[in-house]
Design a protein around this motif. Structure first.
Motif: not given
Length: 211
Positions: A183, A194, A209
């Motif tokens: 991420w 997020n 995602v």
């Protein structure tokens, strides 16, 4: 959706002890990722004073990833601290001038352990000491006053002198998934959108995602 700027040296108004240090480090052999901060009430901008024996002629690098939290007093020992150990004396006679310089070591005589690399999203606690050439994996936590002498796996919690793995933060399948999602490499807009999943350990949401 607004988000903090990685180019802001002091992202907390009125609180200069926290510094995004990629904006203050000048040494080209120290590479700092976005949003990594150093917390020090004395001089948070001068992180470089904690990188010791980092001589340009040695050429080693300190590489620290994004979103790392570095506490006051953390120090990195670099390869320039090494002395030749194959002789009867470890004293560096050669650096002190005429006649003693005839025992100048040859290339390769000094121990060299390579670059020191800290992954992304690593938390390094108060007064931890990181030795030369250590590789610290993404998501690791280094306990206060730990002495890190060897590589640390991703998402490990370590402590002690020498630092030992105390526990893993998550089961292996979760760690493998987090490393695959990565991420920290998303655009900051996507990270911002997020955050609940990232800080709330909602792996399914992150997987959705990133898919």
């Amino acid at each position: 959706m607004p988000y903090p700027s990685a180019q802001n040296k002091h992202p907390l108004p009125g609180f200069p002890q926290v510094c995004f240090i990629q904006n203050t480090v000048q040494n080209p052999n120290i590479i700092i990722g976005d949003y990594t901060y150093y917390d020090d009430p004395e001089d948070s901008e001068n992180f470089e004073r904690n990188v010791l024996y980092h001589f340009p002629f040695v050429g080693d690098k300190l590489i620290i990833g994004k979103f790392c939290a570095i506490a006051r007093g953390v120090q990195f020992i670099m390869n320039g601290a090494a002395h030749k150990m194959s002789g009867f004396s470890t004293y560096p006679f050669e650096i002190f001038g005429p006649s003693w310089d005839r025992v100048m070591p040859q290339p390769g005589d000094y121990p060299y352990k390579g670059d020191t690399v800290v992954g992304h999203d690593v938390w390094i606690g108060y007064e931890a000491l990181i030795m030369p050439g250590v590789q610290i994996g993404h998501g690791a936590i280094i306990g206060a006053r730990s002495v890190v002498t060897k590589d640390i796996p991703p998402y490990a919690i370590v402590g002690g002198n020498p630092a030992q793995v105390l526990k893993m933060r998550f089961p292996d399948p979760v760690i493998e998934t987090l490393l695959a999602i990565a991420w920290w490499d998303w655009p900051i807009e996507k990270i911002t959108e997020n955050l609940e999943a990232i800080v709330g350990a909602d792996l399914e949401a992150l997987k959705n995602v990133s898919s």
